[in-house]
Design a protein around this motif. Structure first.
Motif, mmCIF file in Angstrom:
data_model
loop_
_atom_site.group_PDB
_atom_site.id
_atom_site.type_symbol
_atom_site.label_atom_id
_atom_site.label_comp_id
_atom_site.label_asym_id
_atom_site.label_seq_id
_atom_site.Cartn_x
_atom_site.Cartn_y
_atom_site.Cartn_z
ATOM 1 N N GLY A 115 -0.393 0.502 12.900
ATOM 2 C CA GLY A 115 1.047 0.571 12.608
ATOM 3 C C GLY A 115 1.337 1.343 11.340
ATOM 4 N N THR A 152 2.492 4.660 11.106
ATOM 5 C CA THR A 152 3.403 5.805 11.157
ATOM 6 C C THR A 152 4.678 5.535 10.360
ATOM 7 O OG1 THR A 152 4.197 4.901 13.263
ATOM 8 C CG2 THR A 152 2.621 6.715 13.387
ATOM 9 N N SER A 153 4.757 4.341 9.750
ATOM 10 C CA SER A 153 6.006 3.935 9.098
ATOM 11 C C SER A 153 5.704 2.852 8.069
ATOM 12 C CB SER A 153 6.937 3.387 10.192
ATOM 13 O OG SER A 153 8.021 2.674 9.676
ATOM 14 N N ILE A 184 5.058 -0.214 5.658
ATOM 15 C CA ILE A 184 3.961 -0.756 4.851
ATOM 16 C C ILE A 184 2.634 -0.093 5.219
ATOM 17 C CG2 ILE A 184 2.621 -2.852 4.375
ATOM 18 C CD1 ILE A 184 5.269 -4.442 4.814
ATOM 19 N N PHE A 202 3.605 4.149 16.722
ATOM 20 C CA PHE A 202 4.507 4.880 17.615
ATOM 21 C C PHE A 202 5.356 5.854 16.801
ATOM 22 C CE2 PHE A 202 4.491 0.836 20.419
ATOM 23 C CZ PHE A 202 3.294 1.221 21.000
ATOM 24 N N ASP A 225 -1.549 1.482 21.929
ATOM 25 C CA ASP A 225 -0.542 0.418 21.931
ATOM 26 C C ASP A 225 -1.273 -0.873 21.586
ATOM 27 O OD1 ASP A 225 1.127 -1.704 22.579
ATOM 28 O OD2 ASP A 225 1.959 -0.727 24.352
ATOM 29 N N MET A 226 -0.928 -1.468 20.448
ATOM 30 C CA MET A 226 -1.686 -2.618 19.942
ATOM 31 C C MET A 226 -1.465 -3.881 20.775
ATOM 32 S SD MET A 226 -3.518 -1.329 17.586
ATOM 33 C CE MET A 226 -4.238 -2.804 16.899
ATOM 34 N N ASN A 260 -2.017 -4.218 10.477
ATOM 35 C CA ASN A 260 -0.651 -4.163 9.937
ATOM 36 C C ASN A 260 0.438 -4.067 10.995
ATOM 37 O OD1 ASN A 260 1.455 -3.320 7.752
ATOM 38 N ND2 ASN A 260 1.462 -1.633 9.243
ATOM 39 N N ALA A 273 -0.115 -10.272 6.738
ATOM 40 C CA ALA A 273 0.585 -11.440 7.289
ATOM 41 C C ALA A 273 2.012 -11.365 6.772
ATOM 42 C CB ALA A 273 -0.128 -12.719 6.900
ATOM 43 N N TYR A 313 7.348 -14.920 15.350
ATOM 44 C CA TYR A 313 6.830 -14.214 14.170
ATOM 45 C C TYR A 313 6.100 -15.187 13.236
ATOM 46 C CZ TYR A 313 7.038 -10.875 10.233
ATOM 47 O OH TYR A 313 6.729 -10.024 9.196
ATOM 48 N N LYS A 335 2.167 -15.132 12.352
ATOM 49 C CA LYS A 335 1.708 -14.894 10.976
ATOM 50 C C LYS A 335 0.883 -16.078 10.450
ATOM 51 C CE LYS A 335 3.522 -10.766 10.471
ATOM 52 N NZ LYS A 335 2.658 -9.573 10.435
ATOM 53 N N GLY A 341 6.725 -10.714 0.749
ATOM 54 C CA GLY A 341 8.096 -11.181 0.976
ATOM 55 C C GLY A 341 8.869 -10.023 1.583
ATOM 56 N N VAL A 355 10.212 -6.456 2.118
ATOM 57 C CA VAL A 355 9.846 -5.072 1.791
ATOM 58 C C VAL A 355 10.865 -4.197 2.509
ATOM 59 C CG1 VAL A 355 7.982 -3.359 1.797
ATOM 60 C CG2 VAL A 355 7.421 -5.817 1.864
ATOM 61 N N THR A 405 11.698 -1.783 4.581
ATOM 62 C CA THR A 405 11.181 -0.868 5.611
ATOM 63 C C THR A 405 12.158 -0.880 6.795
ATOM 64 O OG1 THR A 405 10.025 -2.607 6.795
ATOM 65 C CG2 THR A 405 8.818 -1.561 4.986
ATOM 66 N N VAL A 408 12.964 -4.312 8.230
ATOM 67 C CA VAL A 408 13.899 -5.163 7.479
ATOM 68 C C VAL A 408 15.302 -4.552 7.466
ATOM 69 C CG1 VAL A 408 14.427 -5.941 5.129
ATOM 70 C CG2 VAL A 408 12.199 -6.389 6.132
HETATM 71 P P1 NAD Z 1 7.806 -0.913 10.428
HETATM 72 O O1 NAD Z 1 8.689 -1.208 11.604
HETATM 73 O O2 NAD Z 1 8.270 0.019 9.366
HETATM 74 O O3 NAD Z 1 6.376 -0.419 10.913
HETATM 75 C C1 NAD Z 1 5.723 -1.016 11.995
HETATM 76 C C2 NAD Z 1 4.619 -0.105 12.466
HETATM 77 O O4 NAD Z 1 3.973 -0.734 13.566
HETATM 78 C C3 NAD Z 1 5.130 1.256 12.955
HETATM 79 O O5 NAD Z 1 4.190 2.246 12.618
HETATM 80 C C4 NAD Z 1 5.177 1.052 14.471
HETATM 81 O O6 NAD Z 1 5.075 2.275 15.195
HETATM 82 C C5 NAD Z 1 3.964 0.183 14.660
HETATM 83 N N1 NAD Z 1 3.947 -0.541 15.924
HETATM 84 C C6 NAD Z 1 4.883 -1.377 16.431
HETATM 85 N N2 NAD Z 1 4.497 -1.810 17.636
HETATM 86 C C7 NAD Z 1 3.289 -1.255 17.884
HETATM 87 C C8 NAD Z 1 2.372 -1.311 18.973
HETATM 88 N N3 NAD Z 1 2.620 -2.044 20.068
HETATM 89 N N4 NAD Z 1 1.239 -0.585 18.889
HETATM 90 C C9 NAD Z 1 0.987 0.195 17.809
HETATM 91 N N5 NAD Z 1 1.806 0.279 16.759
HETATM 92 C C10 NAD Z 1 2.946 -0.436 16.803
HETATM 93 O O7 NAD Z 1 7.488 -2.366 9.827
HETATM 94 P P2 NAD Z 1 6.917 -2.835 8.397
HETATM 95 O O8 NAD Z 1 8.011 -3.575 7.716
HETATM 96 O O9 NAD Z 1 6.217 -1.742 7.682
HETATM 97 O O10 NAD Z 1 5.876 -3.935 8.892
HETATM 98 C C11 NAD Z 1 4.478 -3.753 8.866
HETATM 99 C C12 NAD Z 1 3.810 -5.119 8.853
HETATM 100 O O11 NAD Z 1 4.181 -5.830 7.680
HETATM 101 C C13 NAD Z 1 4.208 -6.006 10.032
HETATM 102 O O12 NAD Z 1 3.066 -6.731 10.478
HETATM 103 C C14 NAD Z 1 5.212 -6.945 9.421
HETATM 104 O O13 NAD Z 1 5.273 -8.162 10.104
HETATM 105 C C15 NAD Z 1 4.647 -7.108 8.026
HETATM 106 N N6 NAD Z 1 5.615 -7.566 7.041
HETATM 107 C C16 NAD Z 1 6.741 -6.862 6.763
HETATM 108 C C17 NAD Z 1 7.608 -7.343 5.803
HETATM 109 C C18 NAD Z 1 8.869 -6.619 5.438
HETATM 110 O O14 NAD Z 1 9.672 -7.190 4.700
HETATM 111 N N7 NAD Z 1 9.086 -5.393 5.864
HETATM 112 C C19 NAD Z 1 7.334 -8.528 5.135
HETATM 113 C C20 NAD Z 1 6.178 -9.217 5.446
HETATM 114 C C21 NAD Z 1 5.318 -8.726 6.401
#
Ligand code: NAD
Length: 256
Positions: A11, A13-14, A16, A36, A59-60, A86, A137, A151, A155, A182, A184, A186, A189
């Motif tokens: 994950g 491409t975007s 975290i 994706f 596809d994860m 991630n 997580a 979710y 987690k 907490g 982030v 992105t 969120v």
């Molecule tokens: P994001 O939506 O910016 O990125 C998610 C990434 O996962 C993208 O690259 C997307 O293409 C990929 N993805 C989604 N479904 C997929 C699949 N089936 N196969 C392959 N790739 C897939 O989200 P983010 O906020 O960067 O989240 C990343 C991780 O951090 C997640 O596990 C999320 O639960 C965790 N997280 C996020 C936050 C937050 O506040 N943003 C807080 C705690 C934990």
């Protein structure tokens, strides 16, 4: 510090994942991106740091595609030294309205995918007697919030899996840990902020402020660079004996 190592960040491409990939690449690690959407922009961004960069569109939610991604890593990069689990998605609804297919896909992507990727990289790490498994997580791996049943379950599962695999590798050079962010800022969120603004008929700025006030005492987002820095630390020799922790990076969310 990480020259000659290969990091697979799911994950990435975007958000975290990309932030962590960039920080690991700054330390010299070769990177395999996954996720994706457009991957050419993120790939070029990481390549600009002078490391070798690959990409898998696995596809994860599909174990066979995860296996193909690890086979690609073995063939093209000589294996995975650092696995960052991630990839993740979110869906928000009360349990009695929670769509069954959303439950299934969140458990598949946010939890089972980490099981599959981890079980497939551990043998190669054992052979080298070095490895890092870092799972992203969440504060929701430690505490709950209403409307996030799948979710939070996934987690908490990641935190449990982290402890078990850390124990199973405790006498090796492989460490297994989780990072629990907490909020982030992105795309994941941003959608929750926009939904909240629409539901409560307020501006995005007000919704952002309320979102932070509700959970995060620092009233600040954790940044992807900070999470990348934590992942780099977990890959350093100073972290050689840190095993099975769920490390909060949440502005005090879970200290309350
Ligand atoms: P994001 O939506 O910016 O990125 C998610 C990434 O996962 C993208 O690259 C997307 O293409 C990929 N993805 C989604 N479904 C997929 C699949 N089936 N196969 C392959 N790739 C897939 O989200 P983010 O906020 O960067 O989240 C990343 C991780 O951090 C997640 O596990 C999320 O639960 C965790 N997280 C996020 C936050 C937050 O506040 N943003 C807080 C705690 C934990």
């Amino acid at each position: 510090m990480l020259n000659g190592k290969t990091a697979l960040v799911t994950g990435s491409t975007s958000g975290i994942g990309l932030g962590i990939a960039l920080e690991l690449a700054k330390q010299g690690a070769n990177i395999i991106l996954n996720g994706f959407g457009d991957h050419t922009g993120p790939k070029a961004e990481v390549e600009a740091l002078g490391v070798k960069v690959g990409y898998s569109g696995a596809d994860m939610s599909k174990p066979a595609e995860i296996a193909a991604m690890i086979a690609y890593a073995d063939a093209e990069f000589g294996g995975v030294d650092i696995l960052v689990n991630n990839a993740g998605i979110q869906y928000v609804a009360p349990i009695e309205e929670f769509p069954i297919e959303k439950w299934d896909s969140i458990i598949a992507i946010n939890l089972s995918a980490a099981f599959h990727a981890t079980r497939l990289v551990i043998p190669g790490m054992r052979a080298k007697n070095w490895g890092r498994v870092i799972s992203i997580a969440s504060a929701h791996g430690l505490v709950g919030s209403a409307q996030k049943v799948a979710y939070v379950a996934a987690k908490h599962g990641i935190v449990g899996m982290t402890k078990v695999v850390a124990l199973e590798t405790a006498q090796t050079g492989i460490t297994v840990n989780a990072i629990c962010p907490g909020w982030v800022h992105t795309p994941l969120v941003q959608k929750q902020i926009e939904d909240r603004a629409a539901a409560e008929k307020m501006t995005v700025e007000q919704a952002t402020k309320e979102l932070l006030q509700e959970k995060e005492p620092s009233l600040q987002f954790t940044t992807v660079e900070q999470l990348g820095g934590l992942a780099v630390f977990m890959c350093s020799p100073a972290a050689d004996n840190i095993r099975g922790v769920a490390w909060a990076a949440d502005g005090g969310w879970t200290a309350q």
